[in-house]
Motif scaffolding. Structure first.
Motif, mmCIF file in Angstrom:
data_model
loop_
_atom_site.group_PDB
_atom_site.id
_atom_site.type_symbol
_atom_site.label_atom_id
_atom_site.label_comp_id
_atom_site.label_asym_id
_atom_site.label_seq_id
_atom_site.Cartn_x
_atom_site.Cartn_y
_atom_site.Cartn_z
ATOM 1 N N PHE A 165 8.487 -7.977 0.305
ATOM 2 C CA PHE A 165 7.896 -6.935 -0.540
ATOM 3 C C PHE A 165 6.738 -7.535 -1.324
ATOM 4 O O PHE A 165 6.912 -8.437 -2.144
ATOM 5 N N LYS A 217 4.539 -6.718 -4.036
ATOM 6 C CA LYS A 217 4.617 -5.695 -5.089
ATOM 7 C C LYS A 217 3.272 -5.044 -5.395
ATOM 8 O O LYS A 217 3.162 -3.832 -5.463
ATOM 9 N N ASP A 218 2.252 -5.848 -5.600
ATOM 10 C CA ASP A 218 0.974 -5.290 -6.046
ATOM 11 C C ASP A 218 0.280 -4.451 -4.979
ATOM 12 O O ASP A 218 -0.658 -3.733 -5.271
ATOM 13 N N ASN A 219 0.722 -4.551 -3.753
ATOM 14 C CA ASN A 219 0.063 -3.825 -2.669
ATOM 15 C C ASN A 219 0.984 -2.822 -1.985
ATOM 16 O O ASN A 219 0.643 -2.285 -0.940
ATOM 17 N N ALA A 220 2.136 -2.577 -2.600
ATOM 18 C CA ALA A 220 3.066 -1.552 -2.096
ATOM 19 C C ALA A 220 3.381 -1.755 -0.630
ATOM 20 O O ALA A 220 3.484 -0.797 0.123
ATOM 21 N N GLU A 221 3.538 -2.993 -0.229
ATOM 22 C CA GLU A 221 3.742 -3.244 1.195
ATOM 23 C C GLU A 221 5.107 -3.879 1.428
ATOM 24 O O GLU A 221 5.467 -4.865 0.782
ATOM 25 N N ARG A 222 5.842 -3.298 2.357
ATOM 26 C CA ARG A 222 7.114 -3.888 2.774
ATOM 27 C C ARG A 222 7.034 -4.208 4.256
ATOM 28 O O ARG A 222 6.513 -3.415 5.030
ATOM 29 N N GLN A 223 7.565 -5.354 4.609
ATOM 30 C CA GLN A 223 7.586 -5.744 6.014
ATOM 31 C C GLN A 223 8.987 -6.242 6.353
ATOM 32 O O GLN A 223 9.636 -6.862 5.530
ATOM 33 N N PHE A 245 -0.678 -11.833 2.225
ATOM 34 C CA PHE A 245 -1.440 -11.726 0.990
ATOM 35 C C PHE A 245 -1.529 -13.097 0.334
ATOM 36 O O PHE A 245 -0.862 -14.040 0.726
#
Lengths: 287, 281
Positions: free
Chosen positions: A66, A68-74, A102
């Motif tokens: 996760f 956080k600052d880029n709202a990305e989950r993988q 990132f």
């Protein structure tokens, strides 16, 4: 949140109690800064139905990252080639190498996931406590049957949070501390701007246990800075929203409750061991 | 990875917080006034109150969006403008597109190069008379602290400052960011779930988008993983949701994801899962 769920099947987690003491699931992760890679090692120990499911190919090790600052989950599932089974030691080890997308390290949530609907009949090899004796329970596909704690890389160590710079215009002996509590992930929320003589002294390194006047003086520079930081943080109106996670972690390690009205920042700073500064601005060059 | 010039996130957030400390203050009125006065005054104000901090700018490559906007176009970019925005910013990557300070720097450069005027930032134009100039005049002359504060907040949001609503504004309230992120998600998903790029963009233009984008940026953003997002998009294609229901569905997906690895389940199965969630609402 996991503790609040009522599930009809046992889940292996720290302090959970469903499994025997010799059954454990531990994850370690390290980050290679120069290659922007994460290396994750899952270790499942002991004889359990979970271990059997992995051996049968019905369950796999997984991680969710996760940013956080880029709202990305993988999500990444371990492939069979990366899993090593040691029947002698009753251990299953799986390794993953994942590229970080990132500049900052993500929050990592490891788990073991079952991939098909399965029915388990509890026996002596299930690894479960007496409560589950003689039980038959169904586990739906994609259920998480083991968890490990969330891993975060920023430990709140001052080295990661601090950047030190020189300002030639400052008078000798002075230093200025600035706190950016809303600094983003990967940024350093504390900045120490020093006069030349202070900067030169700090470059010589600050040790954990000063044993002469010089090293004590250097350590005291850090203590003064920490006093300012703790005072600043204690005076924030909103002590929760949007605060840099590393800084928040550091504040949780401070002696005394920094969110309490009676918190004494000066005392807390003097009780904090000075961190060794290995290289100034080391954190800023991690790319 | 290429680094792009941006404003330090903490310094940018503090700039906004300082402006929002006291509703209707002289500081707020001054800010509105310089915005109303035009480019030179506004840029001077930013120079004196933000950019003069030696740590304000984090160095990197300059990126410049050379498109002269009308006010309406800036507020609601039509499809061809959206395509231009995407073509310029697609290469910067998700990391920079998530920085409020990056977009703030872009806006300042756009003002400097006459692509927009500062009054656009205050605009509430939506088929009505509420141009930026009108809103600024109205606020400055209102003697009403709420009206003044609302106008300041609108300008800050239009510049991608997180002080009014947090960093999530980059996904919705901030116009360029909204275009970027919708196009990013459409590009991410269109070849994975049997929906066309245009279909996904349309889904992300419905009334539930504000709630959707807000949830994407929360700790509960389990929907951002592609299998979950795929399932949600497939469901929304047939069942557009109101903001309220969108929020409830996403919250329930989050609870579900605690015990179930929906990020590994296929988009089709997730669509069915989400349908069950919606039916139970």
């Amino acid at each position: 949140m996991i503790g609040d769920l009522i599930l009809s099947f046992p889940v292996l987690k720290h302090g959970g109690g469903d499994f025997l003491d010799d059954i454990s699931y531990v994850v370690e992760a390290t980050q290679a800064q120069d290659k922007r890679n994460l290396y994750i090692t899952h270790a499942l120990k002991g004889n359990s139905f979970i271990a059997q499911l992995i051996k049968d190919g019905k369950a796999k090790f997984c991680v969710s990252l996760f940013y956080k600052d880029n709202a990305e989950r993988q999500a990444f599932t371990c492939i069979d080639d990366d899993v090593c089974i040691d029947d002698e030691t009753n251990e299953i080890i799986a390794e993953q190498e994942i590229k970080i997308d990132f500049r900052y390290a993500p929050e990592i949530t490891p788990s073991i996931v079952i991939f098909e609907n399965t029915e388990i009949r509890v026996d002596n090899n299930s690894g479960l406590n007496d409560f589950w004796d003689a039980e038959i329970f169904a586990i739906p596909a994609y259920a998480r049957i083991a968890y490990y704690q969330k891993l975060k890389f920023t430990e709140g160590n001052l080295l990661q949070l601090l950047s030190v710079s020189l300002d030639e215009n400052l008078p000798d002996g002075s230093a200025k501390t600035t706190v950016f509590e809303t600094a983003g992930e990967g940024e350093q929320p504390i900045k120490l701007t020093c006069a030349k003589d202070v900067f030169d002294e700090l470059k010589k390194g600050v040790v954990d246990k000063p044993d002469d006047a010089k090293t004590a003086m250097r350590a005291s520079i850090i203590t003064q800075m920490l006093c300012y930081v703790y005072s600043y943080m204690a005076n924030l109106k909103d002590k929760e929203t949007g605060i840099n996670s590393g800084l928040l972690l550091h504040m949780q390690q401070v002696k005394g409750d920094w969110q309490d009205d009676n918190f004494n920042p000066s005392l807390a700073a003097t009780q904090m061991l000075p961190y060794a500064i290995k290289a100034l601005n080391e954190g800023a060059n991690n790319d | 990875m290429t680094k792009y010039k941006r404003i330090n996130e903490g310094i940018w957030a503090d700039f906004g917080k300082n402006l929002l400390k006291n509703k209707g203050s002289d500081k707020q009125i001054q800010f509105l006034q310089v915005c109303n006065n035009g480019k030179d005054d506004f840029l001077n104000y930013l120079q004196e109150n933000l950019l003069n901090n030696q740590d304000a700018i984090i160095g990197g490559k300059d990126i410049f969006f050379n498109h002269k906007f009308t006010e309406a176009e800036f507020r609601f970019p039509p499809m061809d403008t959206q395509q231009e925005i995407w073509q310029v910013f697609a290469k910067i990557g998700r990391e920079y597109a998530g920085y409020c300070g990056f977009w703030a720097y872009i806006i300042i450069q756009m003002i400097k190069h006459n692509c927009i005027t500062p009054d656009y930032l205050a605009s509430e134009l939506n088929g009505t008379y509420k141009t930026g100039v009108y809103m600024l005049d109205n606020a400055i002359n209102s003697n009403d602290s709420k009206t003044i504060d609302d106008c300041v907040r609108r300008i800050l949001r239009s510049m991608c400052n997180p002080a009014p609503r947090g960093k999530r504004i980059v996904f919705n309230d901030f116009y360029l960011g909204k275009v970027y992120w919708r196009w990013h998600w459409a590009h991410k998903m269109f070849d994975k779930i049997g929906l066309s790029f245009e279909e996904i963009l349309k889904i992300l233009d419905e009334k539930g988008y504000a709630e959707f984008s807000s949830k994407m940026h929360s700790q509960q953003s389990y929907i951002s993983q592609k299998n979950t997002l795929g399932g949600l998009l497939l469901f929304l294609k047939e069942n557009p949701l109101s903001a309220k229901n969108m929020g409830k569905v996403i919250d329930t997906i989050t609870y579900l994801s605690v015990w179930k690895a929906i990020e590994i389940q296929s988009p089709e199965l997730n669509k069915q899962e989400i349908k069950r969630i919606f039916d139970d609402l």
